[in-house]
Design an enzyme around this catalytic site. Structure first.
Site, PDB file in Angstrom:
ATOM      1  NE  ARG A 187      -3.839  -2.107   2.474  1.00 58.59           N
ATOM      2  CZ  ARG A 187      -3.633  -3.271   3.096  1.00 58.59           C
ATOM      3  NH1 ARG A 187      -2.490  -3.512   3.727  1.00 58.59           N
ATOM      4  NH2 ARG A 187      -4.575  -4.194   3.091  1.00 58.59           N
ATOM      5  CG  HIS A 224      -5.651  -0.642   5.929  1.00 58.64           C
ATOM      6  ND1 HIS A 224      -6.222  -1.838   6.280  1.00 58.64           N
ATOM      7  CD2 HIS A 224      -5.941  -0.480   4.608  1.00 58.64           C
ATOM      8  CE1 HIS A 224      -6.811  -2.367   5.223  1.00 58.64           C
ATOM      9  NE2 HIS A 224      -6.652  -1.572   4.198  1.00 58.64           N
TER      10      HIS A 224
END
Ligand code: APR
Length: 316
Positions: free
Chosen positions: A89, A176
């Protein structure tokens, strides 16, 4: 009665799915905005026509102009790019930070009273950019990640235990990313601690460890299966759960990326923590006692987010 206005910035996989789900559940009147030419207009029109079959009165709007954010009660942002196989990410940082900074300025100009939910990755750093760029109060700017991460863990546990996902409650904290922290001692099957199932021989510690690891890497697993894009059904459903909690003042206790100002020893960055979501946005951050190992794992996760936040401030 007029439905609340939900604006979706980014009409790609997650944005399009949210437009469908929000229309089906009659959660709000949907406005979709995307820079990709007439794409948002096309999706809105297609969905309007789906309403004839599915039983909702469409009234969706789609276009390229941020001026259409005006009057939004909720804005959900998925603008940016998703990752491809082999990417983390964090590899999306620079491109998406510029996108989110731009969208944040548009929200400030056109929808300063909205509740803003960011979904774009890398999530925790992107929510921080959004709050800085929009200047909205921190309690009105949140990130969606913990509900999604928890839903993955709930699914894996449900399969392993042969119990409905409805009865599995869990909490995933931290950033996350692969260093997120699923909290085992706050994971229950309708109030029954997981340890009971281990003691009874329904679940082995090794299987549990494997599920924690699979949860941490749950997004990557989907990316490698899809090959071209990242997860979208579960992220879309998770973001709408947050929107609903705000719009209907549900006071849901949900894991969300919220700006910590001393909670969990974290200062001025967004990270996944349990919050109460109601009509004023983040009404409370709930602090949980963490054991030594959880504290260390949380600190590692937070350190990763801090590093990203330091490097994105240049894009504001
Ligand atoms: N304003 C509006 N829309 C934009 C902008 C912008 N400045 N920049 C990009 N977009 C649009 C793209 O045109 C595209 O339609 O954002 C959309 C993103 O959609 P997808 O590429 O399908 O990505 P999606 O799977 O929806 O994921 C979006 O959410 O979970 C995260 O990692 C994921 O960062 C990714 C984001």
């Amino acid at each position: 009665m007029a439905l609340p206005k939900i604006s979706l910035v980014g009409a790609g996989q997650i944005g399009g799915t949210m437009a469908l789900l929000a229309s089906l559940s009659k959660l709000g009147q949907v406005q979709v905005i995307d820079i990709a030419g007439d794409m948002a207009k096309g999706k809105a029109l297609d969905l309007d026509q789906a309403g004839a079959v599915l039983g909702f009165e469409g009234n969706l709007r789609g276009g390229e102009s941020y001026a259409d954010l005006k009057g939004s009660d909720v804005v959900i942002v998925t603008a940016g790019i998703p990752r491809k196989p082999g990417m983390s990410r964090d590899d999306l940082l620079e491109i998406n930070a510029k996108v989110i900074a731009g969208v944040g300025r548009e929200i400030k100009a056109h929808a300063p009273d909205a509740f803003v939910i960011v979904v774009t990755n890398p999530l925790d750093a992107m929510v921080w950019v959004m709050q800085q760029a929009s200047g909205l109060p921190a309690q009105k700017v949140v990130g969606m990640a913990g509900i999604l991460d928890s839903s993955r863990f709930r699914f894996f546990l449900s399969e392993a235990l042969g119990v409905s996902m409805k009865d599995i409650h869990t909490m995933v904290l931290g950033g996350h990313g692969d260093a997120m922290v699923p909290l085992l001692k706050f994971t229950t099957v309708n109030g029954i601690p997981l340890q009971h199932f281990i003691d009874q021989g329904h679940l082995s510690s090794a299987d549990l460890d494997a599920m924690v690891e699979r949860t941490r890497k749950g997004g990557g697993e989907i990316v490698s299966l899809l090959k071209n894009g990242s997860a979208f059904y579960a992220p879309a459903a998770s973001a709408l759960e947050m929107a609903q909690a705000y719009l209907y003042d549900e006071k849901r206790l949900l894991p969300c990326a919220a700006l910590c100002q001393g909670e969990y020893g974290v200062k001025d960055i967004y990270v996944g923590v349990p919050v109460v979501l109601g009509k004023t946005g983040v009404e409370k951050i709930v602090e949980l006692p963490l054991d030594k190992a959880e504290k260390e794992a949380f600190a590692t996760s937070v350190a990763g987010v801090e590093g990203l936040v330091q490097s994105v401030s240049q894009y504001l």
